[in-house]
Structure formats: C-alpha cells, structure tokens
Design a protein around this motif. Structure first.
Motif, PDB file in Angstrom:
ATOM      1  N   THR A  33       0.834  -1.192   0.000  1.00  0.00           N
ATOM      2  CA  THR A  33       0.000   0.000   0.000  1.00  0.00           C
ATOM      3  C   THR A  33       0.869   1.243   0.000  1.00  0.00           C
ATOM      4  O   THR A  33       2.060   1.194   0.281  1.00  0.00           O
ATOM      5  CB  THR A  33      -0.913   0.010   1.240  1.00  0.00           C
ATOM      6  N   ALA A  34       0.227   2.365  -0.254  1.00  0.00           N
ATOM      7  CA  ALA A  34       0.993   3.604  -0.397  1.00  0.00           C
ATOM      8  C   ALA A  34       1.771   3.940   0.861  1.00  0.00           C
ATOM      9  O   ALA A  34       2.931   4.337   0.804  1.00  0.00           O
ATOM     10  CB  ALA A  34       0.044   4.755  -0.746  1.00  0.00           C
ATOM     11  N   GLN A  35       1.158   3.743   2.025  1.00  0.00           N
ATOM     12  CA  GLN A  35       1.824   4.122   3.255  1.00  0.00           C
ATOM     13  C   GLN A  35       3.047   3.262   3.525  1.00  0.00           C
ATOM     14  O   GLN A  35       4.015   3.715   4.119  1.00  0.00           O
ATOM     15  CB  GLN A  35       0.832   4.020   4.425  1.00  0.00           C
ATOM     16  N   GLY A  36       3.016   1.985   3.117  1.00  0.00           N
ATOM     17  CA  GLY A  36       4.157   1.123   3.361  1.00  0.00           C
ATOM     18  C   GLY A  36       5.205   1.206   2.279  1.00  0.00           C
ATOM     19  O   GLY A  36       6.361   0.902   2.510  1.00  0.00           O
ATOM     20  N   ARG A  37       4.822   1.654   1.114  1.00  0.00           N
ATOM     21  CA  ARG A  37       5.761   1.677  -0.017  1.00  0.00           C
ATOM     22  C   ARG A  37       6.646   2.914   0.003  1.00  0.00           C
ATOM     23  O   ARG A  37       7.777   2.875  -0.461  1.00  0.00           O
ATOM     24  CB  ARG A  37       4.963   1.626  -1.321  1.00  0.00           C
ATOM     25  N   TYR A  38       6.156   3.984   0.549  1.00  0.00           N
ATOM     26  CA  TYR A  38       6.884   5.246   0.487  1.00  0.00           C
ATOM     27  C   TYR A  38       7.347   5.668   1.882  1.00  0.00           C
ATOM     28  O   TYR A  38       6.620   5.537   2.861  1.00  0.00           O
ATOM     29  CB  TYR A  38       6.005   6.352  -0.110  1.00  0.00           C
ATOM     30  N   VAL A  39       8.565   6.171   1.924  1.00  0.00           N
ATOM     31  CA  VAL A  39       9.105   6.778   3.140  1.00  0.00           C
ATOM     32  C   VAL A  39       8.877   8.276   3.032  1.00  0.00           C
ATOM     33  O   VAL A  39       9.316   8.902   2.063  1.00  0.00           O
ATOM     34  CB  VAL A  39      10.597   6.462   3.314  1.00  0.00           C
ATOM     35  N   MET A  40       8.194   8.849   4.018  1.00  0.00           N
ATOM     36  CA  MET A  40       7.775  10.242   3.931  1.00  0.00           C
ATOM     37  C   MET A  40       8.670  11.135   4.806  1.00  0.00           C
ATOM     38  O   MET A  40       9.305  10.673   5.754  1.00  0.00           O
ATOM     39  CB  MET A  40       6.317  10.380   4.383  1.00  0.00           C
ATOM     40  N   THR A  41       8.689  12.393   4.479  1.00  0.00           N
ATOM     41  CA  THR A  41       9.402  13.390   5.271  1.00  0.00           C
ATOM     42  C   THR A  41       8.578  14.665   5.281  1.00  0.00           C
ATOM     43  O   THR A  41       7.952  15.015   4.269  1.00  0.00           O
ATOM     44  CB  THR A  41      10.811  13.660   4.717  1.00  0.00           C
ATOM     45  N   PRO A  42       8.535  15.388   6.400  1.00  0.00           N
ATOM     46  CA  PRO A  42       7.669  16.576   6.471  1.00  0.00           C
ATOM     47  C   PRO A  42       8.337  17.817   5.874  1.00  0.00           C
ATOM     48  O   PRO A  42       9.560  17.934   5.837  1.00  0.00           O
ATOM     49  CB  PRO A  42       7.449  16.748   7.976  1.00  0.00           C
ATOM     50  N   ILE A  43       7.508  18.728   5.451  1.00  0.00           N
ATOM     51  CA  ILE A  43       7.950  20.065   5.062  1.00  0.00           C
ATOM     52  C   ILE A  43       7.826  20.953   6.300  1.00  0.00           C
ATOM     53  O   ILE A  43       6.767  20.999   6.930  1.00  0.00           O
ATOM     54  CB  ILE A  43       7.103  20.630   3.915  1.00  0.00           C
ATOM     55  N   ASP A  44       8.897  21.612   6.676  1.00  0.00           N
ATOM     56  CA  ASP A  44       8.829  22.475   7.847  1.00  0.00           C
ATOM     57  C   ASP A  44       9.292  23.876   7.493  1.00  0.00           C
ATOM     58  O   ASP A  44       9.619  24.168   6.341  1.00  0.00           O
ATOM     59  CB  ASP A  44       9.650  21.900   9.002  1.00  0.00           C
ATOM     60  N   ARG A  45       9.293  24.737   8.471  1.00  0.00           N
ATOM     61  CA  ARG A  45       9.718  26.124   8.272  1.00  0.00           C
ATOM     62  C   ARG A  45      10.880  26.412   9.219  1.00  0.00           C
ATOM     63  O   ARG A  45      10.842  26.042  10.400  1.00  0.00           O
ATOM     64  CB  ARG A  45       8.563  27.080   8.527  1.00  0.00           C
ATOM     65  N   GLY A  46      11.899  27.055   8.701  1.00  0.00           N
ATOM     66  CA  GLY A  46      13.053  27.349   9.534  1.00  0.00           C
ATOM     67  C   GLY A  46      14.079  28.177   8.786  1.00  0.00           C
ATOM     68  O   GLY A  46      13.807  28.718   7.699  1.00  0.00           O
ATOM     69  N   ASP A  47      15.268  28.293   9.362  1.00  0.00           N
ATOM     70  CA  ASP A  47      16.359  29.086   8.783  1.00  0.00           C
ATOM     71  C   ASP A  47      17.337  28.170   8.055  1.00  0.00           C
ATOM     72  O   ASP A  47      17.524  27.010   8.431  1.00  0.00           O
ATOM     73  CB  ASP A  47      17.098  29.848   9.877  1.00  0.00           C
ATOM     74  N   LEU A  48      17.958  28.721   7.017  1.00  0.00           N
ATOM     75  CA  LEU A  48      18.954  27.973   6.253  1.00  0.00           C
ATOM     76  C   LEU A  48      20.158  28.866   5.987  1.00  0.00           C
ATOM     77  O   LEU A  48      20.029  30.090   5.836  1.00  0.00           O
ATOM     78  CB  LEU A  48      18.377  27.488   4.916  1.00  0.00           C
TER      79      LEU A  48
END
Length: 423
Positions: A33-48
């Motif tokens: 299933t989609a949830q098990g097939r893909y490794v996800m990462t969040p979009i966050d807000r911060g300094d670079l």
C-alpha cells in the motif's frame, strides 16, 4: 466415507500450511500500500545557511623577522619566548671584540690617509713656489697636484671605511623594530650566526595577537562565491564546541596548484580579545554565502526521488486531463507520446518546444487525501547540504512528501528506474 486417522492429520496439516501461505501473501500485499511503499518526510519552516567550507592557518596580522646584518657570536640575549617587547628594546648582543678591532683598524687607516693628504698638500705648495722661481717644471707641478688629489680621495675612502666599521659595531646590538610579543627565538648564547647572502632570523615578533588573520585555501570552483566583507565562521581543535567569527578582508589573485587543483588564498580578519587563538592553529572555516530566514524547507533526499513507472503513468494521466481541449493535445494523446518532463511536472508549452528547465525548478511527490501519488512543482533556493529552501503554492508547512521508495523485488532486479526526458 470415513477417513483414517493418519490421512485426517495430513489434511489438517496441509490446510494449515495453505492458511499460513495465504496470510503471508495478504500481509505482503498489504505492505504494498501507499503508506508502506513510500518513506515520507515533512515540510517544515526554519532558517537555512549556504556555506563554502575550507581550512586555513591562523597567524598574526603583522609578523617581523628580526635578524642580524653582521656575523658573530651571540654574547647576550635579553628576551625570550612570549615576552612583550617595545620598539627599540635591546633583544640580543653579539660579541664585539672583532668588530671593535675593525673600527680601530679603520681609524688608523683614516689617520694615515689624513697624514698623507697633509704631506701631499705641502708638496703641492712647495712645487708651486719652485715653479714660480723657474726651478721646477710645469710637469712637476702637475704631478704634485695629482698626488694631492689622490691623497684627498684616499682620506674620503678611509673615512667611509671608518663609518662602515662603526655601523657594523652598532649592528652588534640587535633591537626590536616594532611593539609586539616574541613568538619565536632561534638562537642561544654562544651560538655563531653568519650573515652572508641572507640575514639569519634570530627572533620572530608578532605585532598584536589581539588582531589575527587566517590564510585559507579556497578551490577555484568556490572562489566566485567569496567576496570582501563576507561573514565567516570557524572552529579550532583547541576549543571544541566553540565557534569563532571573522570577516573576509582580501582575496589574493595569485593561484597555487597542488595535485592539479587550483586554489586561491583568502585572508580573513579575526578578533582575539580573549587570547584563545594562537599562531599556527588550523581553522576549519565556513564562508556564509547565503542565508534565508523562516522559509519552507525540505530534506534534499525528497528532491532526488526517481519516480516509478506507476508514478509516471499517473502524472501522464493528470497531464492529459489538464491539457484536454488545448490545441495539439488530441494529436499528442493519439500518438501515445508521453509529455516531456524532467524532475518536475510537465512544463507549460514544453511539449515539443525543446525549452530547458530552469535550474531552480524541481519536483516533490506526495500523497493526496485518497492516498494517490501526486506531483508538485517547486522552486528551490539555498541549501545547507541537508535541507533546501522551497517556494510553492501547492504544498504547505506540515505536509509530508516522499523521501524514498521501497522497491519491489522486480524493480530491484531491473536495476534502474525509468528515465524521464529532458525538456
């Protein structure tokens, strides 16, 4: 019909094996299933911050090598390592016996030349008188004149020799030319130094260790990002966990080549009020070439995701739906040709236009509410090597995007993912 006990047991065992196999297949299929097939990462807000890294050596801004202009034996030393000295302080003394003897000889030569000049002058005056009395010839007078002029020149030469001997005697006393601190002493009492083609270095004096500099080697591929006045961070091994700051003051134009790698020297000014930085220390440097505050950012791995054939098929279908009714859309759909794309969604007008994708354009893959894979086109900004700034209206802070894909055994056996055409 009744089954014997042995056959009944075998049938029950076979049914259990089939049940276990079915359960394993179900679990494996569920893992697709989609949830098990893909490794996800969040979009966050911060300094670079984008940085260029390098290494360099700490040193004093002004360093003077104190040497000697005459040869001799070191008779006395009046300073040592780490001592503070003032301009004009006596720091060492050579044995003056030989130099004093040279002065005495020069004085004797000068006195002798003066006596000879006095004798020549008297001879000239006598020759003039005798010439007037017609006792001496004109040639005798001219010879007396030449002898006197030679005696005058000899006096001048002897005087110069005497002054040189006295100056050399003065060179036996070695003074510091600047205010500073002694960071190196290369001689000891009794050691003989020889001033031949180059003056030997007796002491190394740093003018002011509260103001230091770093000479950093920057690769030619990065030197274009370095500018005068640029902020710099650096660390030293002697102070782990502590970060120091500096500022670029000069980019030297003379290149150096080591192992076919061209580097340029960048001078960085550093304040050293606490005295923690010492000459010769190695600094690990980060030149700050870009900064962004409170921006959307995502892991770099998410920008490098290579889509599977299923993901590309869904993108083609979405593209066809968006372009339905546009001129040329029916022809493209009838030809079965996939829309031109890069690591981003199809570009407007890119179908057969041959335009190049902007370097700051990228693609992020995510799952919508129904679990379907979607693609969002984003503009990228600066990167710190792990996270990259993104600008997009399709994705918001807190949303998750695909970071990596768990490939099936068939996809792993294929060895590579499908390649997308460049615009």
């Amino acid at each position: 019909m009744k089954l014997k006990g042995g056959k009944k047991k075998w049938i029950i065992l076979l049914a259990a094996v089939l049940l276990i196999a079915a359960l394993a297949w179900f679990l494996a299929t569920k893992g697709e299933t989609a949830q098990g097939r893909y490794v996800m990462t969040p979009i966050d807000r911060g300094d670079l911050e984008a940085v260029v890294s390098s290494t360099g050596t700490l040193g004093a801004v002004t360093t003077v090598q104190v040497g000697t202009q005459v040869s001799g034996r070191i008779a006395k030393i009046y300073t040592d390592f780490n001592q503070i000295v003032k301009k004009g302080d006596l720091v060492a003394l050579l044995d003056t016996s030989g130099l004093q003897m040279a002065v005495s000889e020069a004085e004797a030569s000068h006195a002798k030349a003066q006596a000879q000049m006095k004798q020549a002058k008297q001879d000239l005056e006598r020759a003039r008188y005798l010439f007037q009395e017609n006792i001496k010839t004109k040639n005798d007078l001219e010879q007396s004149q030449v002898n006197y002029e030679l005696a005058v020149a000899t006096v001048k030469s002897a005087k110069s020799g005497l002054e040189r001997a006295r100056i050399n005697l003065g060179y036996a006393s070695i003074y510091t030319p600047i205010d500073g601190i002694v960071i190196s002493r290369n001689v000891d009492v009794g050691q003989t130094v020889a001033a031949s083609l180059s003056s030997p270095t007796l002491f190394l004096i740093a003018n002011d260790l509260e103001k230091m500099q770093i000479l950093a080697d920057v690769d030619e591929s990065d030197i274009g990002q370095i500018q005068n006045g640029q902020e710099v961070r650096f660390t030293i091994q002697a102070q782990p966990g502590r970060t120091f700051s500096g500022q670029v003051s000069q980019i030297r134009l003379e290149p150096t080549t080591v192992n076919n790698v061209v580097n340029y020297t960048v001078v960085i000014n550093v304040a050293n009020k606490e005295g923690l930085l010492l000459p010769g220390m190695t600094a690990t440097i980060d030149f700050i070439v870009g900064q962004a505050r409170s921006v959307l950012r995502v892991a770099n791995a998410a920008l490098r995701v290579k889509p599977t054939e299923d993901m590309l098929a869904g993108l083609r279908k979405e593209f066809a739906a968006r372009t339905a009714g546009r001129p040329g859309a029916a022809a493209a759909e009838g030809s079965g040709q996939a829309p031109a794309m890069t690591n981003g969604p199809p570009m407007p007008g890119a179908n057969g236009s041959g335009r190049s994708r902007p370097k700051d354009m990228a693609l992020l893959w995510y799952l919508d509410a129904s679990g379907s894979v979607k693609a969002a086109r984003v503009r990228t900004g600066i990167s710190d090597g792990q996270m990259t700034e993104i600008r997009t209206d399709e994705l918001k802070e807190g949303m998750e995007v695909i970071k990596s894909i768990n490939l099936t055994a068939k996809e792993q056996a294929a060895g590579r993912m499908p390649r997308m055409r460049i615009l």
